[in-house]
Design a protein around this motif. Sequence first.
Motif, short mmCIF file in Angstrom:
data_model
loop_
_atom_site.label_atom_id
_atom_site.label_comp_id
_atom_site.label_asym_id
_atom_site.label_seq_id
_atom_site.Cartn_x
_atom_site.Cartn_y
_atom_site.Cartn_z
N GLY A 115 0.83 -1.21 0.00
CA GLY A 115 0.00 0.00 0.00
C GLY A 115 0.86 1.25 0.00
O GLY A 115 0.61 2.21 -0.75
N LEU A 116 1.90 1.25 0.82
CA LEU A 116 2.81 2.39 0.86
C LEU A 116 3.52 2.56 -0.48
O LEU A 116 3.61 3.66 -1.02
N TYR A 117 4.03 1.46 -1.00
CA TYR A 117 4.78 1.52 -2.26
C TYR A 117 3.89 2.00 -3.40
O TYR A 117 4.31 2.81 -4.24
N THR A 139 11.52 1.23 5.75
CA THR A 139 11.55 1.34 4.29
C THR A 139 11.10 2.71 3.78
O THR A 139 11.13 2.95 2.58
N SER A 140 10.67 3.62 4.67
CA SER A 140 10.12 4.89 4.17
C SER A 140 11.17 5.69 3.42
O SER A 140 10.98 6.05 2.26
N GLU A 141 12.28 5.99 4.08
CA GLU A 141 13.33 6.77 3.41
C GLU A 141 13.82 6.02 2.17
O GLU A 141 14.03 6.62 1.11
N ARG A 142 13.99 4.71 2.30
CA ARG A 142 14.51 3.93 1.18
C ARG A 142 13.56 3.94 -0.01
O ARG A 142 13.98 4.05 -1.16
N SER A 143 12.26 3.82 0.27
CA SER A 143 11.29 3.83 -0.82
C SER A 143 11.28 5.17 -1.54
O SER A 143 11.19 5.24 -2.77
N VAL A 144 11.35 6.23 -0.75
CA VAL A 144 11.35 7.58 -1.34
C VAL A 144 12.58 7.76 -2.23
O VAL A 144 12.48 8.23 -3.36
N ARG A 145 13.73 7.33 -1.74
CA ARG A 145 14.95 7.45 -2.53
C ARG A 145 14.89 6.54 -3.75
O ARG A 145 15.31 6.91 -4.84
N TYR A 146 14.39 5.32 -3.56
CA TYR A 146 14.23 4.36 -4.66
C TYR A 146 13.45 4.98 -5.82
O TYR A 146 13.78 4.79 -6.99
N LEU A 147 12.42 5.74 -5.46
CA LEU A 147 11.58 6.36 -6.49
C LEU A 147 12.15 7.69 -6.98
O LEU A 147 11.53 8.38 -7.78
N GLY A 148 13.33 8.04 -6.52
CA GLY A 148 14.04 9.18 -7.09
C GLY A 148 13.80 10.50 -6.39
O GLY A 148 14.29 11.54 -6.85
N ALA A 149 13.04 10.50 -5.30
CA ALA A 149 12.78 11.75 -4.58
C ALA A 149 13.77 11.90 -3.43
O ALA A 149 14.52 10.98 -3.10
N ASP A 150 13.77 13.09 -2.84
CA ASP A 150 14.66 13.38 -1.73
C ASP A 150 13.86 13.56 -0.45
O ASP A 150 12.69 13.96 -0.48
N LEU A 184 4.42 9.81 7.13
CA LEU A 184 4.81 9.42 8.49
C LEU A 184 4.08 8.16 8.92
O LEU A 184 3.02 7.83 8.39
N SER A 185 4.68 7.45 9.86
CA SER A 185 4.00 6.34 10.50
C SER A 185 3.44 6.85 11.83
O SER A 185 4.09 7.60 12.54
N HIS A 186 2.20 6.45 12.12
CA HIS A 186 1.58 6.87 13.37
C HIS A 186 0.61 5.80 13.83
O HIS A 186 -0.37 5.56 13.12
N PRO A 187 0.84 5.14 14.97
CA PRO A 187 1.99 5.25 15.87
C PRO A 187 3.31 5.13 15.13
O PRO A 187 3.40 4.40 14.15
N ASN A 188 4.29 5.86 15.64
CA ASN A 188 5.60 5.87 14.98
C ASN A 188 6.29 4.52 15.13
O ASN A 188 6.36 3.94 16.21
N ASN A 189 6.81 4.04 14.01
CA ASN A 189 7.72 2.92 13.99
C ASN A 189 9.07 3.53 13.68
O ASN A 189 9.19 4.21 12.66
N PRO A 190 10.07 3.42 14.50
CA PRO A 190 10.35 2.38 15.50
C PRO A 190 10.06 2.74 16.95
O PRO A 190 10.22 1.87 17.81
N THR A 191 9.66 3.96 17.28
CA THR A 191 9.65 4.35 18.70
C THR A 191 8.38 3.97 19.43
O THR A 191 8.36 3.95 20.66
N GLY A 192 7.29 3.72 18.69
CA GLY A 192 6.00 3.51 19.34
C GLY A 192 5.35 4.80 19.80
O GLY A 192 4.35 4.78 20.53
N ALA A 193 5.88 5.94 19.38
CA ALA A 193 5.31 7.23 19.79
C ALA A 193 3.90 7.39 19.24
O ALA A 193 3.65 7.15 18.06
N VAL A 194 2.98 7.79 20.13
CA VAL A 194 1.63 8.18 19.73
C VAL A 194 1.48 9.65 20.07
O VAL A 194 1.74 10.06 21.21
N PHE A 195 1.10 10.43 19.09
CA PHE A 195 0.96 11.87 19.32
C PHE A 195 -0.36 12.18 20.02
O PHE A 195 -1.39 11.57 19.71
#
Lengths: 406, 406
Positions: A115-117, A139-150, A184-195
Motif C-alpha cells: 500500500g505504501l509503495y 523502508t520509508s526513506e529507502r522507498s522515497v529514494r528508490y523512487l528518485g525523490a529526496d 509518516l508512521s503513526h503510531p511511529n515505527n520504531p519508537t511507538g510514539a503516539v501523538f
Amino acid sequence: MSEIYQPTSRLLRLDVPERAATEGASLRELERELERTPVGPDFLDITYADTHRFPPDSWVLDEFVKAASGAGMTYTPYRGDPGVRRAVAEHVSAFLGEQLDPDGEIILTPGTQAGLYTALSAIIEPGDTVVLPDPDYITSERSVRYLGADVHPVPLLWPEGESPCLDLDALAAGLRQEPKLVMLSHPNNPTGAVFDPSHVAEIAALVADSSALLLVDQLYSRLVYDGKPFAHMISEAGMRSRTITTLGPSKTESLSGYRIGMAVAPPEIIDRMEDVMSVAALRCPAYAQHILTRWLDDDTDYVAKRIGEYQSLRDVSVAALSEIPGVDVRPAGGSAYLFPGFPGIDATDQEVAIALKRDAGLVVNPGYQFGPRGRKHFRICFAQDEQAWDAALKRMTDVLHSLPRA
Amino acid sequence: MSEIYQPTSRLLRLDVPERAATEGASLRELERELERTPVGPDFLDITYADTHRFPPDSWVLDEFVKAASGAGMTYTPYRGDPGVRRAVAEHVSAFLGEQLDPDGEIILTPGTQAGLYTALSAIIEPGDTVVLPDPDYITSERSVRYLGADVHPVPLLWPEGESPCLDLDALAAGLRQEPKLVMLSHPNNPTGAVFDPSHVAEIAALVADSSALLLVDQLYSRLVYDGKPFAHMISEAGMRSRTITTLGPSKTESLSGYRIGMAVAPPEIIDRMEDVMSVAALRCPAYAQHILTRWLDDDTDYVAKRIGEYQSLRDVSVAALSEIPGVDVRPAGGSAYLFPGFPGIDATDQEVAIALKRDAGLVVNPGYQFGPRGRKHFRICFAQDEQAWDAALKRMTDVLHSLPRA
C-alpha cells in the motif's frame, strides 16, 4: 556476468548512498555484515512478533478456506473484490470516523508495505521532496529514494516525561520547500510514539495550509496502550481530500503471513494506485481478501485482549531496560516496539546489534535503519512468548551491562 | 483535489501515450470505454479461466492450511522460505533441465506478474531499450514504459500452416541497438504460439552473441498441446548466465487466487530482485509459499488431464471460429488463449470487443492491448465450462457474423 548485469540506479538509491558518509559503510554493507554475524545460543529473532504465541483470531483461517473452496472470486478487480470492499468500507469508516465510498476511496493491497509503495509510486516523481520524520519506518526513506525523490527530515522529539512530537519548526521549514508529500508512521515505527490529539491537529493544520499530500501509515493504530485516545489524520479539518491512510491486519492481528492490507485515499489517487497495482502485483491475494470482511468488526474482543497482553510485555521490558546504566527507553504509546537508546555505552548501534546477536542470540534492528537520528538506538519487538521474553531480556541486559561505558 | 494531485510521469507512461496517435484514444480511455459498456445477457468473462470448472489440485488447500496453522513461518526471508526454495529448486531444476542453487538462483514472488515487475525494476533504467515481440503479454510494453525504458518491437510471425516465429531480422536489428534486455512470453501470450526448439536456439544464439539479458515469461510452459516439445531459453548455449525465467502456478494449475510465483536468475540479479521486493511487497505470501513445495511434482497427472481437457476446448474453438468468413485463427500450441484476427470484418478491435460484450455478454481482450500488431484481433481464454463455452461460442459466432464485412 558482472559485465552484463549492473544494478539499476533506483536500486543504488535504495541503499541511500548519502548515508554511507555518516555510517562508515553503506546500509546494505552494514546489513549484510549483521546477517553474516554468527548467532549465539538461544536464538530469538525479535525484529518481529511471535505469531505462534499470538496467533490470528479463530475465524481467520475458516474465512480463507471458504473463499478458496469456491465462495471467492479468483480474478478480482485490481483494487479488490467489490463485496469485500463494501464490508471493509463500513468497518474502516467506523474506525476512522469518516464515511468512505467503497468503490472510490478504498484499495486492497498485498500487505501494507505494498500500500505504501503503491501510494508513493502514484504520488512522487524523481526530484520531488518528501517530508519524513527521523526516525521513521525502515523502508520509508529507502522507498522515497528508490523512487528518485529526496527526503526532508523532521526530528521526532521525545524528551523524558513529555509527550512525543514532531519538531514543528522543522515541519514548517520542510513545507516551505513545497514538498509533494508529507509521509509518516503513526503510531511511529520504531519508537511507538503516539501523538496527543492536539499535536495531530497541529501537524494537520500545517499540512492543510500547504500544497502537500499526506501519507500516514497507521498499521499500528489499533494497538494503543493505557487507554489513550488516538487521532486519525484523515479526520482533521481539510485533510480528507489530501490524506492517504494505509492500514492492515499484519501486525496487531498477526496476519502478516496472508499479505493483506488496504489504503484509503481520494478517488483520483485510488484510481492511479490501481494502475500501479496493474503492473506491480495485480491484486491483494484474492481468497485472503475475504478475511478483511470481518476485520475491525468480529475481532474487537480479540484485539482488546491482545492490547492487555502486549501492555504487560511492554511494561516488563521498559522496567528491565530502564535499570541498565547508560540506557534510555521511552514507554511506547502504541505498536509492539521499543527503541532504547544507549548514550552511556561506548558502542555504535551496529556494534550493539552484533553483540546482541552473537552473545545473546537476539536479532534486533540497529537504529541507523530508521534514519540518522536512530543512531545509538536499537529496535525490539516485545510481542514474544512471555517465558522466552523473560529469558531474552535477561540475556539482553547482560550483554548491555558488559559493554564499555562511554 | 485536482490542483493537489497529479499522476506521476511513470503512470502517464504506463498508458503508452505514443499509442494514442494510432489507436485514436489513449489505452486507458479505450479500456474505460470498454468497462463502461453495458454487459449483455448470459454474461461470461472470457479474459481468464473458469477456476470453478478447473479447480486447483486436491492437496493445494491442505498444504496452505497446514502452513497457516503453525507449520509455516510468518516472516520468511524476502526471497522466500529456505525449505520451500529447496523443494522448488529441485522440481524446477528437473523441469528446466538445469541444476539450480536454491539459495542463489531462486526467488519466490507474489504472483508471476510481480516476478516480471521485480526483474524489470532490477534490470532496466530510464532511457534503456527493451526488445519485445509484438504482440506480447498485456503488461509487458506498459511495464517497460512505466519504468522509463523504450520498446523496440519485433514482429511475431505466424503464416497459416507454418510454425510461429519471431522476425529474426528485426530481432538482430534490435540487438544492434544494444538493448539492456530482450523480453518475451513463451508460450506467447496472447497468441499461444510455441516456437520450435530450432527457433528457440536461433533466438538464443542471437541474444547470447549480444550484451543483452533475456527475460522469458514461461507462465504457460507446462500447458503445451499436441505432445510438442518445449525448449527452455535458459538451457540454450551461453544463456544461463543471462536469462531470467518467470514461472508460477497461477494459470495451468488454477492458483491465481493465492498470488504465488517465482523467478530463476543469476545470483547477482536475484540479490537485486530481493532488494526490489523489500520495498514493493516484502514477500510472496508466506503460508501460500508452501504450496510450491509440491508444485511440478505431485501434480503431473493433474496437469496431464488438464492439458487433454483444454486441448479439446481449443479444438472446438478453432473449428467454430474458422468457419466464420473474414475471421482467421491459429491453433494455440500452448496457453489457454486464442487470438483470432478478423481482416474480413469492417470494425476495429475495440468495436468488436464492445459488440461481444454488449450483444453476446462476452468480455474479451481487444487486440490493441497486446501491441500495435494486435489490432484487428481479440483474445479469448477457452478454459471454460464446456457447456457454457458451447453457448458462448454460439453467441460469439452470431455477433461476428452480424458485423459488416470489409
